[in-house]
Scaffold this active site. Structure first.
Site, mmCIF file in Angstrom:
data_model
loop_
_atom_site.group_PDB
_atom_site.id
_atom_site.type_symbol
_atom_site.label_atom_id
_atom_site.label_comp_id
_atom_site.label_asym_id
_atom_site.label_seq_id
_atom_site.Cartn_x
_atom_site.Cartn_y
_atom_site.Cartn_z
ATOM 1 N N THR A 178 1.195 -1.428 0.121
ATOM 2 C CA THR A 178 0.325 0.289 0.134
ATOM 3 C C THR A 178 0.820 1.481 -0.085
ATOM 4 O O THR A 178 0.671 1.530 -1.345
ATOM 5 C CB THR A 178 -0.802 -0.066 1.334
ATOM 6 O OG1 THR A 178 -0.164 -0.270 2.609
ATOM 7 C CG2 THR A 178 -1.887 -1.184 0.848
ATOM 8 N N LYS B 186 4.121 -6.474 4.260
ATOM 9 C CA LYS B 186 4.021 -5.627 3.511
ATOM 10 C C LYS B 186 4.059 -4.792 5.026
ATOM 11 O O LYS B 186 3.268 -5.681 6.251
ATOM 12 C CB LYS B 186 2.364 -5.499 3.119
ATOM 13 C CG LYS B 186 1.445 -5.743 3.178
ATOM 14 C CD LYS B 186 0.684 -4.380 3.663
ATOM 15 C CE LYS B 186 0.901 -3.123 2.873
ATOM 16 N NZ LYS B 186 -0.211 -2.443 4.389
ATOM 17 N N THR C 184 1.132 -6.965 13.238
ATOM 18 C CA THR C 184 1.244 -4.908 12.557
ATOM 19 C C THR C 184 1.669 -6.160 11.479
ATOM 20 O O THR C 184 3.200 -5.744 11.196
ATOM 21 C CB THR C 184 2.840 -5.155 13.490
ATOM 22 O OG1 THR C 184 3.838 -6.096 13.330
ATOM 23 C CG2 THR C 184 2.878 -4.080 14.680
ATOM 24 N N GLU D 43 6.616 4.462 7.487
ATOM 25 C CA GLU D 43 6.509 6.112 6.845
ATOM 26 C C GLU D 43 7.053 7.149 7.393
ATOM 27 O O GLU D 43 7.635 7.211 7.943
ATOM 28 C CB GLU D 43 4.980 6.200 6.893
ATOM 29 C CG GLU D 43 4.428 4.858 5.923
ATOM 30 C CD GLU D 43 2.731 5.366 6.659
ATOM 31 O OE1 GLU D 43 1.867 4.520 6.100
ATOM 32 O OE2 GLU D 43 2.261 6.248 7.361
ATOM 33 N N SER E 141 -6.626 11.421 -0.446
ATOM 34 C CA SER E 141 -6.989 12.059 -1.578
ATOM 35 C C SER E 141 -6.137 12.256 -2.776
ATOM 36 O O SER E 141 -5.686 10.997 -2.661
ATOM 37 C CB SER E 141 -6.773 13.859 -0.837
ATOM 38 O OG SER E 141 -5.387 14.115 0.078
#
Lengths: 409, 409
Positions: A163, A189, A200, A281, A409
């Site tokens: 993702t 992933k 997790t 991230e 978005s």
């Protein structure tokens, strides 16, 4: 979405590892358009008759429909073949009865296409929470998935389940018993919403070892506690975290008395867990937090997690700042037994503070040099007892915000 | 450092309130150069004989030397005058025996200069943790502070105690009893390392009400639980959080049986607590999290804090994204009793989800419109019992990272 952000600077320098085929396992992938355009987003793994399955799952109270379905099935019999189907883009979590129906539709179709019982079809979904899974887009491609199954498809599978991941994650270990090779290969992933309390993220491990369910489950559970439950990116626990391990037995090597298997399995899990952190991230640093001298292992873990999850510690590390005051703060807030005046703190090998104050001879330049590296180690000795814990995390950067403030978005 | 970052968009539109003098309290400030250049960084408040003091303090296990000193003194007698001295720039936390000595040096000097017992001199320090406090820079300016005390100095005091704050925080309430006016005025600082478990930052409240210590302490403790313990910016609990409340009695109005006093005091505390959130590092949204229908108030608070502290929820709010899936995630990870299929979620007045799935007729555009405002409300009904909780927080933006990744550099 995959490809939108630059590859993590902590990604393996050698790229995705060469994962050998596992006898008894075939893979296929397809671009079903669940949410993403222009990439594969569904993977199917077909497992030969006799495959033994084990798994661990998120402890979230708001577990997704696929997780609940896997949990119900994982303890079941193993004489027949099995399958794992995973889609990315939509997590089918918090989707109520429609979520249950979506799982049922997909598992029924896979069961039908592969000729295996529905109770042996495991699914996972990862992506946005709370939106109905357009499961017809998945059921429409099951026949295509079946028709393209191949023993060499595992790398493609690793890519189809991504993702916000910036690189696919794979790991392999082999060992030899009486001239026969046993192989364990896994893919994973996950890069956000990563915190312990199970698995997790999504992890799939395949081996040709021969074992039984109880044995495999006990090894998987034990190693989950030591690997995936020791990592955190942002303290947020997913509703969908799933680890499945499939042992086909095709090597003919019974590993039930074999420590090499337990060790190799844990190495694969450890490697994948660390790769998930390294794809945290926005991560620019891989951080190891060691706590020792705690009143108990549980206290040590509490302190290690408080440090690893502290936004102020994580931003200091992002800024390459040996701001040990924030480590003290995190120890203080953890709730664990602590005595300020017995604490000592190290960054890397540099003794920064001891006995509740800055260490004699400490030079900030030394610690600052350690902080500039890609791997940062924070060690805290509470000076109270024998409890220890090690957890792994990454730093917190503006890129984390950028990724998560515009995910949908 | 103050002035380095733009003023929070959530700052009070009318600027710092007009705080009237409190009879029996005088203030002074000075630029002592503790750490910052070109600004005031020490404030002194002198309190008239007979002043009653109450306080609440951080529950961190690594409390700073000034906090430990205040805690030891707060229960003491009140026949003589008192003083509060606060420096910004250095928190004198985790400084071992040197920290204790620094507090002693400062309190002795203030005691000497003002002719009050050392046991009635309270100090706070705020700023970097772990570096020795250069207390000689403070003792060197005590005489100057004494010589410039004025009844109208409270606004300057609010500015002298700022660290990463982008605006000074003040609040005032007055009420009338039999023609006499009672005034309560307070100042606060704090914008990062804000999480409950007491007072979360530095707060000083002054009133001319007449009361006794037990009464004042009980009101301060109760209202702390309802105000400062209901806010969180980043889940990080400071080692230095301190709230002191001084009642000089100069109004001649005995408030011990007076609900108006309790209410006005809580209003001042509530106002200051919300101002701290509105100056949350990098904040662009003021967020109210309401939880109801929990099995207990404690469970409701656990859920509210899990939502308010979730990096994924906070970044979604920063991105004006009504990403209610992340709210579900936070409920699930909180550890509180929850039933996915009874949950309902609102953004503002918009019903987003109920019975474990998206609500009939929900239009994302409606929720998105609410998220565009400066004030965002997230409400969760667990559908289980009568437990409720409300907490206040802000969003998590790239500016938070920028501030905290370079705080010391």
């Amino acid at each position: 979405m995959a490809g939108k952000y630059p590859v993590s600077p902590l990604a393996p320098k050698d790229g995705f590892p060469a994962l050998p085929p596992i006898a008894g396992v075939r893979f296929s992938t397809v671009a079903a358009g669940v949410r993403y355009a222009g990439r594969t987003d569904v993977m199917l793994a077909e497992l030969a008759p006799g495959t033994v399955m084990a798994g661990t799952f998120t402890r979230s109270r708001t577990r997704s429909a696929p997780v609940l379905d896997c949990e119900a099935k994982i303890g079941g019999g193993s004489d027949e073949g099995a399958a794992i189907l995973v889609n990315s883009g939509n997590s089918n979590a918090f989707t109520g009865i429609r979520g249950v129906e979506a799982v049922r539709a997909v598992t029924a179709k896979v069961s039908d296409a592969l000729g295996i019982p529905e109770g042996r079809v495991f699914t996972s979904s990862t992506g946005v929470i709370g939106e109905p899974l357009p499961h017809d887009r998945i059921t429409a491609v099951i026949a295509a998935l079946r028709d393209t199954l191949t023993e060499t498809g595992i790398a493609d599978a690793a890519r189809a389940i991504m993702t916000t991941d910036t690189f696919p994650k794979g790991s392999v270990r082999t060992f030899e018993v009486n001239g026969k090779i046993v192989t364990i290969a896994g893919i994973a992933k996950g890069s956000g919403m990563i915190a312990p309390d199970m698995g997790t993220m999504l992890v799939y491990i395949f081996t040709d070892a021969m074992t039984d369910r109880a044995h495999l489950q006990s090894l998987v559970s034990r190693s989950t506690d030591r690997t995936f439950n020791c990592i955190t990116v942002d303290s947020d626990t997913s509703t969908s975290d799933t680890l499945l391990c499939a042992a086909t037995g095709a090597s003919g090597v019974d590993v039930r008395e074999d420590d090499a298997f337990a060790q190799a399995l844990e190495e694969v899990m450890d490697d994948l867990a660390k790769q998930v952190v390294k794809d945290g991230e926005g991560a620019t640093k891989f951080v190891t937090v060691n706590v020792l001298g705690a009143a108990s292992d549980a206290d040590a873990r509490r302190v290690a997690m408080a440090i690893a999850n502290s936004p102020l510690v994580k931003t200091a590390i992002a800024g390459q700042d040996p701001n040990w005051g924030r480590v003290v703060m995190a120890v203080g807030k953890s709730g664990a037994e602590a005595d300020r005046d017995r604490l000592s703190i190290r960054f890397g090998d540099i003794l920064v503070a001891e006995n509740g104050m800055v260490a004699d001879g400490y030079r900030e330049a030394d610690a600052a040099a350690h902080m500039k590296g890609e791997n940062v180690t924070v060690s805290v000795d509470l000076g109270l007892g024998q409890g220890t814990s090690t957890v792994f995390t990454c730093d917190l950067t503006a890129q984390y915000i950028a990724i998560n403030a515009d995910y949908r978005s």
